[in-house]
Scaffold this motif. Structure first.
Motif, PDB file in Angstrom:
ATOM      1  N   UNK A  16       0.822  -1.204   0.000  1.00 44.55           N
ATOM      2  CA  UNK A  16       0.000   0.000   0.000  1.00 44.55           C
ATOM      3  C   UNK A  16       0.852   1.249   0.000  1.00 44.55           C
ATOM      4  N   UNK A  17       0.355   2.286  -0.650  1.00 45.38           N
ATOM      5  CA  UNK A  17       1.111   3.519  -0.800  1.00 45.38           C
ATOM      6  C   UNK A  17       1.443   4.173   0.538  1.00 45.38           C
ATOM      7  N   UNK A  18       0.553   4.131   1.484  1.00 49.13           N
ATOM      8  CA  UNK A  18       0.783   4.739   2.784  1.00 49.13           C
ATOM      9  C   UNK A  18       1.804   4.013   3.634  1.00 49.13           C
ATOM     10  N   UNK A  19       2.168   2.795   3.249  1.00 41.61           N
ATOM     11  CA  UNK A  19       3.107   1.997   4.030  1.00 41.61           C
ATOM     12  C   UNK A  19       4.524   2.025   3.470  1.00 41.61           C
ATOM     13  N   UNK A  20       4.771   2.794   2.426  1.00 42.43           N
ATOM     14  CA  UNK A  20       6.102   2.843   1.830  1.00 42.43           C
ATOM     15  C   UNK A  20       7.059   3.609   2.731  1.00 42.43           C
ATOM     16  N   UNK A  21       8.316   3.168   2.811  1.00 41.95           N
ATOM     17  CA  UNK A  21       9.289   3.890   3.628  1.00 41.95           C
ATOM     18  C   UNK A  21       9.597   5.264   3.032  1.00 41.95           C
ATOM     19  N   UNK A  22       9.919   6.212   3.884  1.00 41.93           N
ATOM     20  CA  UNK A  22      10.242   7.562   3.431  1.00 41.93           C
ATOM     21  C   UNK A  22      11.604   7.984   3.964  1.00 41.93           C
ATOM     22  N   UNK A  23      12.183   8.979   3.297  1.00 39.99           N
ATOM     23  CA  UNK A  23      13.440   9.604   3.713  1.00 39.99           C
ATOM     24  C   UNK A  23      13.327  11.091   3.440  1.00 39.99           C
ATOM     25  N   UNK A  24      14.237  11.873   4.001  1.00 40.39           N
ATOM     26  CA  UNK A  24      14.317  13.301   3.697  1.00 40.39           C
ATOM     27  C   UNK A  24      15.478  13.525   2.746  1.00 40.39           C
ATOM     28  N   UNK A  25      15.269  14.384   1.765  1.00 39.30           N
ATOM     29  CA  UNK A  25      16.301  14.687   0.782  1.00 39.30           C
ATOM     30  C   UNK A  25      17.437  15.463   1.447  1.00 39.30           C
ATOM     31  N   UNK A  26      18.675  15.113   1.120  1.00 41.38           N
ATOM     32  CA  UNK A  26      19.842  15.766   1.708  1.00 41.38           C
ATOM     33  C   UNK A  26      20.019  17.188   1.197  1.00 41.38           C
ATOM     34  N   UNK A  27      19.444  17.530   0.056  1.00 37.83           N
ATOM     35  CA  UNK A  27      19.593  18.862  -0.514  1.00 37.83           C
ATOM     36  C   UNK A  27      18.448  19.783  -0.133  1.00 37.83           C
ATOM     37  N   UNK A  28      17.227  19.376  -0.428  1.00 39.03           N
ATOM     38  CA  UNK A  28      16.073  20.256  -0.221  1.00 39.03           C
ATOM     39  C   UNK A  28      15.322  19.978   1.075  1.00 39.03           C
ATOM     40  N   UNK A  29      15.536  18.822   1.688  1.00 43.33           N
ATOM     41  CA  UNK A  29      14.884  18.488   2.939  1.00 43.33           C
ATOM     42  C   UNK A  29      13.466  17.956   2.812  1.00 43.33           C
ATOM     43  N   UNK A  30      12.951  17.848   1.602  1.00 44.48           N
ATOM     44  CA  UNK A  30      11.599  17.330   1.403  1.00 44.48           C
ATOM     45  C   UNK A  30      11.565  15.820   1.609  1.00 44.48           C
ATOM     46  N   UNK A  31      10.457  15.312   2.131  1.00 40.59           N
ATOM     47  CA  UNK A  31      10.344  13.851   2.255  1.00 40.59           C
ATOM     48  C   UNK A  31      10.043  13.219   0.897  1.00 40.59           C
ATOM     49  N   UNK A  32      10.606  12.054   0.661  1.00 42.09           N
ATOM     50  CA  UNK A  32      10.299  11.304  -0.558  1.00 42.09           C
ATOM     51  C   UNK A  32      10.137   9.846  -0.203  1.00 42.09           C
ATOM     52  N   UNK A  33       9.346   9.141  -1.015  1.00 45.84           N
ATOM     53  CA  UNK A  33       9.011   7.747  -0.744  1.00 45.84           C
ATOM     54  C   UNK A  33       9.829   6.785  -1.592  1.00 45.84           C
ATOM     55  N   UNK A  34       9.860   5.553  -1.133  1.00 44.07           N
ATOM     56  CA  UNK A  34      10.532   4.463  -1.832  1.00 44.07           C
ATOM     57  C   UNK A  34       9.956   4.312  -3.231  1.00 44.07           C
ATOM     58  N   UNK A  35      10.820   4.026  -4.188  1.00 39.00           N
ATOM     59  CA  UNK A  35      10.392   3.730  -5.556  1.00 39.00           C
ATOM     60  C   UNK A  35      10.979   2.386  -5.956  1.00 39.00           C
ATOM     61  N   UNK A  36      10.278   1.722  -6.849  1.00 38.20           N
ATOM     62  CA  UNK A  36      10.711   0.388  -7.257  1.00 38.20           C
ATOM     63  C   UNK A  36      12.118   0.409  -7.870  1.00 38.20           C
ATOM     64  N   UNK A  37      12.470   1.464  -8.585  1.00 39.61           N
ATOM     65  CA  UNK A  37      13.798   1.516  -9.207  1.00 39.61           C
ATOM     66  C   UNK A  37      14.917   1.647  -8.171  1.00 39.61           C
TER      67      UNK A  37
END
Length: 57
Positions: A16-37
Protein backbone atom coordinates in the motif's frame (compact mmCIF):
# COMPACT_ATOMS: atom_id res chain seq x y z
CA UNK A 1 -2.09 -17.50 -17.65
CA UNK A 2 1.04 -15.40 -17.44
CA UNK A 3 3.50 -16.06 -14.65
CA UNK A 4 4.72 -13.22 -12.51
CA UNK A 5 8.28 -13.06 -11.30
CA UNK A 6 8.58 -11.91 -7.70
CA UNK A 7 11.89 -10.58 -6.46
CA UNK A 8 13.01 -10.09 -2.90
CA UNK A 9 12.38 -6.38 -3.30
CA UNK A 10 8.72 -6.87 -4.13
CA UNK A 11 8.26 -9.45 -1.38
CA UNK A 12 9.87 -7.29 1.32
CA UNK A 13 8.22 -3.98 0.43
CA UNK A 14 4.74 -3.02 1.54
CA UNK A 15 1.99 -3.05 -1.06
CA UNK A 16 0.00 0.00 0.00
CA UNK A 17 1.11 3.52 -0.80
CA UNK A 18 0.78 4.74 2.78
CA UNK A 19 3.11 2.00 4.03
CA UNK A 20 6.10 2.84 1.83
CA UNK A 21 9.29 3.89 3.63
CA UNK A 22 10.24 7.56 3.43
CA UNK A 23 13.44 9.60 3.71
CA UNK A 24 14.32 13.30 3.70
CA UNK A 25 16.30 14.69 0.78
CA UNK A 26 19.84 15.77 1.71
CA UNK A 27 19.59 18.86 -0.51
CA UNK A 28 16.07 20.26 -0.22
CA UNK A 29 14.88 18.49 2.94
CA UNK A 30 11.60 17.33 1.40
CA UNK A 31 10.34 13.85 2.25
CA UNK A 32 10.30 11.30 -0.56
CA UNK A 33 9.01 7.75 -0.74
CA UNK A 34 10.53 4.46 -1.83
CA UNK A 35 10.39 3.73 -5.56
CA UNK A 36 10.71 0.39 -7.26
CA UNK A 37 13.80 1.52 -9.21
CA UNK A 38 15.56 2.14 -5.85
CA UNK A 39 14.80 -1.35 -4.50
CA UNK A 40 18.36 -2.62 -4.95
CA UNK A 41 20.05 0.36 -3.25
CA UNK A 42 17.45 2.09 -1.04
CA UNK A 43 19.97 2.43 1.81
CA UNK A 44 22.29 4.49 -0.43
CA UNK A 45 19.62 6.84 -1.87
CA UNK A 46 20.04 10.36 -0.46
CA UNK A 47 18.34 12.69 -2.95
CA UNK A 48 14.71 12.95 -4.06
CA UNK A 49 15.53 13.75 -7.68
CA UNK A 50 18.27 14.08 -10.24
CA UNK A 51 18.04 17.86 -9.91
CA UNK A 52 18.78 17.72 -6.16
CA UNK A 53 21.63 15.29 -6.77
CA UNK A 54 23.23 17.75 -9.22
CA UNK A 55 22.77 20.69 -6.81
CA UNK A 56 24.32 18.89 -3.84
CA UNK A 57 27.45 21.05 -3.82
Amino acid sequence: MARTHKTNATLDTPRRKGQLPTKSCATCGRPFEWRKKWAANWDEVRYCSERCRRRRG
